[in-house]
Write a protein that holds these residues in place. Structure first.
Motif, PDB file in Angstrom:
ATOM      1  N   VAL A 389       0.809  -1.218   0.000  1.00 47.70           N
ATOM      2  CA  VAL A 389       0.000   0.000   0.000  1.00 47.70           C
ATOM      3  C   VAL A 389       0.842   1.268   0.000  1.00 47.70           C
ATOM      4  O   VAL A 389       0.393   2.319  -0.472  1.00 47.70           O
ATOM      5  N   HIS A 390       2.062   1.209   0.504  1.00 52.58           N
ATOM      6  CA  HIS A 390       2.802   2.455   0.707  1.00 52.58           C
ATOM      7  C   HIS A 390       3.363   3.043  -0.581  1.00 52.58           C
ATOM      8  O   HIS A 390       3.753   4.213  -0.608  1.00 52.58           O
ATOM      9  N   THR A 391       3.387   2.280  -1.658  1.00 54.34           N
ATOM     10  CA  THR A 391       3.914   2.822  -2.913  1.00 54.34           C
ATOM     11  C   THR A 391       2.820   3.440  -3.778  1.00 54.34           C
ATOM     12  O   THR A 391       3.127   4.025  -4.807  1.00 54.34           O
ATOM     13  N   GLY A 392       1.583   3.336  -3.374  1.00 50.69           N
ATOM     14  CA  GLY A 392       0.510   3.868  -4.203  1.00 50.69           C
ATOM     15  C   GLY A 392       0.413   3.109  -5.508  1.00 50.69           C
ATOM     16  O   GLY A 392       0.665   3.666  -6.582  1.00 50.69           O
ATOM     17  N   GLY A 393       0.048   1.829  -5.465  1.00 50.21           N
ATOM     18  CA  GLY A 393       0.009   1.000  -6.667  1.00 50.21           C
ATOM     19  C   GLY A 393      -1.010   1.439  -7.686  1.00 50.21           C
ATOM     20  O   GLY A 393      -0.888   1.136  -8.870  1.00 50.21           O
ATOM     21  N   LEU A 394      -2.053   2.165  -7.225  1.00 49.11           N
ATOM     22  CA  LEU A 394      -3.074   2.694  -8.121  1.00 49.11           C
ATOM     23  C   LEU A 394      -3.063   4.211  -8.055  1.00 49.11           C
ATOM     24  O   LEU A 394      -2.761   4.799  -7.013  1.00 49.11           O
ATOM     25  N   ARG A 395      -3.429   4.855  -9.162  1.00 52.04           N
ATOM     26  CA  ARG A 395      -3.381   6.314  -9.242  1.00 52.04           C
ATOM     27  C   ARG A 395      -4.674   6.866  -9.831  1.00 52.04           C
ATOM     28  O   ARG A 395      -5.296   6.244 -10.698  1.00 52.04           O
ATOM     29  N   SER A 396      -5.017   8.040  -9.358  1.00 51.27           N
ATOM     30  CA  SER A 396      -6.134   8.779  -9.937  1.00 51.27           C
ATOM     31  C   SER A 396      -5.567   9.834 -10.877  1.00 51.27           C
ATOM     32  O   SER A 396      -4.939  10.801 -10.438  1.00 51.27           O
ATOM     33  N   ILE A 397      -5.752   9.640 -12.168  1.00 53.47           N
ATOM     34  CA  ILE A 397      -5.201  10.521 -13.192  1.00 53.47           C
ATOM     35  C   ILE A 397      -6.347  11.279 -13.854  1.00 53.47           C
ATOM     36  O   ILE A 397      -7.268  10.670 -14.407  1.00 53.47           O
ATOM     37  N   ASP A 398      -6.309  12.585 -13.792  1.00 51.32           N
ATOM     38  CA  ASP A 398      -7.373  13.408 -14.381  1.00 51.32           C
ATOM     39  C   ASP A 398      -7.083  13.632 -15.865  1.00 51.32           C
ATOM     40  O   ASP A 398      -6.648  14.704 -16.292  1.00 51.32           O
ATOM     41  N   VAL A 399      -7.354  12.600 -16.650  1.00 50.04           N
ATOM     42  CA  VAL A 399      -7.080  12.677 -18.084  1.00 50.04           C
ATOM     43  C   VAL A 399      -7.943  13.756 -18.728  1.00 50.04           C
ATOM     44  O   VAL A 399      -7.470  14.540 -19.568  1.00 50.04           O
ATOM     45  N   ALA A 400      -9.196  13.823 -18.341  1.00 47.99           N
ATOM     46  CA  ALA A 400     -10.098  14.819 -18.927  1.00 47.99           C
ATOM     47  C   ALA A 400      -9.630  16.232 -18.594  1.00 47.99           C
ATOM     48  O   ALA A 400      -9.699  17.133 -19.446  1.00 47.99           O
ATOM     49  N   GLY A 401      -9.146  16.441 -17.373  1.00 48.30           N
ATOM     50  CA  GLY A 401      -8.642  17.758 -16.992  1.00 48.30           C
ATOM     51  C   GLY A 401      -7.413  18.153 -17.784  1.00 48.30           C
ATOM     52  O   GLY A 401      -7.270  19.315 -18.202  1.00 48.30           O
ATOM     53  N   LEU A 402      -6.514  17.193 -17.992  1.00 49.88           N
ATOM     54  CA  LEU A 402      -5.331  17.461 -18.811  1.00 49.88           C
ATOM     55  C   LEU A 402      -5.733  17.833 -20.231  1.00 49.88           C
ATOM     56  O   LEU A 402      -5.202  18.778 -20.827  1.00 49.88           O
ATOM     57  N   ARG A 403      -6.705  17.086 -20.771  1.00 42.48           N
ATOM     58  CA  ARG A 403      -7.117  17.339 -22.151  1.00 42.48           C
ATOM     59  C   ARG A 403      -7.781  18.707 -22.280  1.00 42.48           C
ATOM     60  O   ARG A 403      -7.558  19.435 -23.258  1.00 42.48           O
ATOM     61  N   ALA A 404      -8.585  19.074 -21.293  1.00 45.82           N
ATOM     62  CA  ALA A 404      -9.249  20.371 -21.341  1.00 45.82           C
ATOM     63  C   ALA A 404      -8.232  21.504 -21.230  1.00 45.82           C
ATOM     64  O   ALA A 404      -8.338  22.518 -21.943  1.00 45.82           O
ATOM     65  N   ARG A 405      -7.251  21.337 -20.366  1.00 46.43           N
ATOM     66  CA  ARG A 405      -6.244  22.392 -20.240  1.00 46.43           C
ATOM     67  C   ARG A 405      -5.429  22.519 -21.524  1.00 46.43           C
ATOM     68  O   ARG A 405      -5.112  23.625 -21.970  1.00 46.43           O
ATOM     69  N   TYR A 406      -5.068  21.370 -22.105  1.00 45.06           N
ATOM     70  CA  TYR A 406      -4.318  21.410 -23.353  1.00 45.06           C
ATOM     71  C   TYR A 406      -5.106  22.136 -24.442  1.00 45.06           C
ATOM     72  O   TYR A 406      -4.565  22.990 -25.163  1.00 45.06           O
ATOM     73  N   ALA A 407      -6.388  21.811 -24.564  1.00 46.30           N
ATOM     74  CA  ALA A 407      -7.209  22.446 -25.596  1.00 46.30           C
ATOM     75  C   ALA A 407      -7.283  23.953 -25.384  1.00 46.30           C
ATOM     76  O   ALA A 407      -7.215  24.734 -26.347  1.00 46.30           O
ATOM     77  N   GLU A 408      -7.405  24.367 -24.146  1.00 43.19           N
ATOM     78  CA  GLU A 408      -7.467  25.795 -23.838  1.00 43.19           C
ATOM     79  C   GLU A 408      -6.173  26.500 -24.219  1.00 43.19           C
ATOM     80  O   GLU A 408      -6.192  27.580 -24.830  1.00 43.19           O
ATOM     81  N   LEU A 409      -5.035  25.901 -23.856  1.00 45.57           N
ATOM     82  CA  LEU A 409      -3.752  26.534 -24.159  1.00 45.57           C
ATOM     83  C   LEU A 409      -3.430  26.481 -25.650  1.00 45.57           C
ATOM     84  O   LEU A 409      -2.891  27.441 -26.214  1.00 45.57           O
ATOM     85  N   ALA A 410      -3.750  25.361 -26.306  1.00 44.93           N
ATOM     86  CA  ALA A 410      -3.443  25.223 -27.733  1.00 44.93           C
ATOM     87  C   ALA A 410      -4.193  26.251 -28.560  1.00 44.93           C
ATOM     88  O   ALA A 410      -3.739  26.652 -29.642  1.00 44.93           O
ATOM     89  N   ALA A 411      -5.337  26.698 -28.047  1.00 42.99           N
ATOM     90  CA  ALA A 411      -6.133  27.689 -28.780  1.00 42.99           C
ATOM     91  C   ALA A 411      -5.594  29.103 -28.624  1.00 42.99           C
ATOM     92  O   ALA A 411      -6.006  30.003 -29.358  1.00 42.99           O
ATOM     93  N   LYS A 412      -4.667  29.294 -27.708  1.00 46.07           N
ATOM     94  CA  LYS A 412      -4.112  30.628 -27.472  1.00 46.07           C
ATOM     95  C   LYS A 412      -2.857  30.840 -28.307  1.00 46.07           C
ATOM     96  O   LYS A 412      -2.090  29.906 -28.551  1.00 46.07           O
ATOM     97  N   THR A 413      -2.644  32.063 -28.720  1.00 46.58           N
ATOM     98  CA  THR A 413      -1.371  32.395 -29.349  1.00 46.58           C
ATOM     99  C   THR A 413      -0.280  32.393 -28.286  1.00 46.58           C
ATOM    100  O   THR A 413      -0.556  32.440 -27.078  1.00 46.58           O
ATOM    101  N   SER A 414       0.953  32.342 -28.739  1.00 47.96           N
ATOM    102  CA  SER A 414       2.068  32.374 -27.795  1.00 47.96           C
ATOM    103  C   SER A 414       2.015  33.611 -26.912  1.00 47.96           C
ATOM    104  O   SER A 414       2.246  33.550 -25.701  1.00 47.96           O
ATOM    105  N   ALA A 415       1.696  34.748 -27.516  1.00 47.32           N
ATOM    106  CA  ALA A 415       1.643  35.992 -26.753  1.00 47.32           C
ATOM    107  C   ALA A 415       0.522  35.963 -25.723  1.00 47.32           C
ATOM    108  O   ALA A 415       0.689  36.435 -24.588  1.00 47.32           O
ATOM    109  N   GLN A 416      -0.613  35.400 -26.091  1.00 49.46           N
ATOM    110  CA  GLN A 416      -1.723  35.309 -25.148  1.00 49.46           C
ATOM    111  C   GLN A 416      -1.394  34.384 -23.985  1.00 49.46           C
ATOM    112  O   GLN A 416      -1.680  34.706 -22.831  1.00 49.46           O
TER     113      GLN A 416
END
Length: 542
Positions: A389-416
């Protein structure tokens, strides 16, 4: 070991810095004088009763007869690893900023002096400092340290410093802040040593080892000399980037830009090729091949490490405006989605294995046998039953959150995306955060879990509760869920009766910390920091 500061702590845009530096001054039932009095009384208890040599560990029994950092500490020891001595120093500076009370600044300088006394010649810090000297520290390592079965980083006393669990970085950030506060010449030398340590320990590839200088005789347990590998574990690279960025912001020296850029580019260089575009937690220094570490950390890709590194690459886009940092983010997110476990293996919302086999995408599971450090061993296979148990054999990964953040940033220009970035501004144009301890921050302390349970604002009802619950002695009583076996004797080769395969602790000789079903009331440094942060927030702008 836990750590992982919130990635939001790394977004050093003008907007993010403003959010971290502002106390919202929420509606409060307790008047300002009651809040200030509560803060002062709680602080005096910590500085006058709890502190040893002006330093702190993580938790204490009410009579101070036993005390713990990540392991049980001797009466003369202080802990650097958060939430220890350096975190307390940052809290005192935060309280000073919120109140203008010079007593808090004086408390911060005493912490700084304790850290200076324990700073290693290399410029970094070990997890712990023993105020009684090296012989006393050697005795602790030879008793509590070497018998802590799962705590392999504590089983030997190596004369070098660590980046693990933000240990050196927390102390270095505090030395930067305490020097900047009043430009006290006492602290410029230790600050320069800390900066030199971070710069000197960086590999040409941009990565950093877990410990430095490299240990001369073969590393810690597990894989040979893993402490010298390039590591992403516990946000070593991200925290060093943050410290160097703070230095660039506040000291106005462009020499920090190249190390920062090389460190960010190391994230790109170590992302694995398709069809497995994830990351391992450690890498060989020369060829940047994935490597293992402690005996329960196999050579494998890590889902939590991959998610963290993808977030970091998006942070780097915000810091630099360079789209190269986004180039393979979506690819990594797709891979995380692809290695989601079958539903029958999900537990408590955790849908990913910690480790994924290189070449097959199959989950790897960590097991152990035996009863203590002398007779036990860890091993890895593909059987998901009875995992430790001490190594955390299972993980909660927010894949949807990562994808939403990526989409938001990818839509911005570098300057924005990079508007207000501290790296793109002129040195000194973006201020450091005013407060360092009012953010949500995970630490390894099992008794506090986080320095802020959430990043939400403090309610008036909560303020009233904090004022009322400070006890007559001057501390907030806390249930100490984590405890440990006292050191009695060294572990032996005889396997004790009992079942220790999936537990945090082995037999009675194992000094590793464990969660008890019968927590006792005690004193928690992390709870003090957490509660003080809420009161600072409730005060509003100084």
């Amino acid at each position: 070991m836990i750590p992982n500061l919130s990635r939001r702590g790394l977004l050093l845009t003008a907007a993010a810095t403003g959010l971290m530096g502002a106390a919202p001054g929420l509606a409060r039932a307790a008047d300002r004088s009651a809040i200030l009095a509560t803060m002062k009384r709680a602080t005096r208890f910590m500085t006058d009763t709890v502190a040893v040599g002006d330093g702190y560990v993580w938790s204490y029994t009410p009579d101070l007869s036993r005390r713990w950092g990540e392991l049980e500490a001797s009466p003369t020891m202080i802990w650097v690893q958060p939430p220890g001595t350096a975190t307390m120093g940052n809290l005192f500076l935060d309280a000073y900023h919120a109140t203008g009370d010079e007593d808090y600044y004086a408390s911060a300088t005493r912490v700084a002096d304790a850290l200076v006394r324990g700073q290693l010649p290399s410029g970094g810090w070990n997890y712990v400092i023993d105020t009684a000297g090296e012989a006393s520290l050697d005795r602790w390592y030879d008793t509590f340290g070497k018998n802590a079965w799962r705590m392999e980083e504590f089983q030997h006393h190596y004369p070098n410093a660590t980046f693990d669990d933000v240990t050196t970085q927390d102390a270095a950030n505090f030395m930067l802040r305490i020097w900047l506060e009043k430009r006290d010449a006492r602290y410029r030398g230790p600050l320069d040593k800390a900066i030199g340590f971070v710069l000197e320990s960086q590999y040409p590839s941009g990565g950093w080892p877990q410990r430095y200088p490299r240990v001369p005789d073969g590393g810690l347990h597990g894989n040979a000399d893993y402490s010298g590998y390039i590591t992403f574990n516990d946000d070593v690279s991200a925290e060093n980037i943050k410290f160097l960025t703070f230095c660039y912001q506040s000291l106005g020296e462009r020499r920090f830009l190249d190390p920062i850029r090389r460190a960010m580019d190391c994230f790109i260089a170590t992302q694995q090729p398709s069809p497995q575009p994830g990351w391992a937690m450690q890498y060989e220094v020369g060829d940047l091949e994935p490597a293992g570490a402690r005996s329960y950390e196999p050579r494998a890709l890590a889902t939590h490490g991959t998610a963290g590194n993808l977030d970091q690459l998006m942070d780097f886009y915000v810091l630099t405006g360079e789209r190269k940092y986004l180039a393979r983010v979506e690819e990594g997110i797709d891979w995380l989605e692809a290695v989601t476990l079958p539903e029958l293996l999900w537990r408590d919302g955790k849908k990913h294995s910690t480790y994924v086999e290189i070449g097959t995408n199959e989950p790897l599971w960590v097991h152990r046998r035996g009863s203590n450090v002398a007779n036990g061993e860890y091993y890895v296979n593909k059987d998901p039953r009875d995992i430790v148990v001490h190594t955390g054999g299972l993980r909660s990964i927010d894949v949807a959150g990562l994808r939403a953040r990526y989409a938001e940033l990818a839509a911005k220009t570098s300057a924005q995306a990079s508007a207000g970035s501290a790296l793109l501004a002129e040195p000194g144009a973006v201020a450091l955060p005013r407060y360092f301890t009012t953010q949500a921050r995970r630490v390894s302390d099992l008794n506090s879990g986080s320095l802020r349970a959430t990043a939400s604002r403090t309610s008036a009802e909560r303020v009233d509760t904090l004022v009322a619950e400070l006890n007559a002695e001057g501390y907030w009583p806390s249930l100490l869920a984590s405890t440990s076996n006292p050191y009695v004797a060294d572990s032996t080769g005889t396997v004790a009766l009992g079942e220790f395969r999936i537990t945090r602790v082995g037999d009675a000789s194992d000094t590793s910390p464990w969660l008890t079903d019968f927590p006792q009331e005690g004193i928690s440094t992390g709870v003090y920091i957490h509660n003080m942060g809420e009161l600072i927030e409730a005060l509003g702008p100084a």
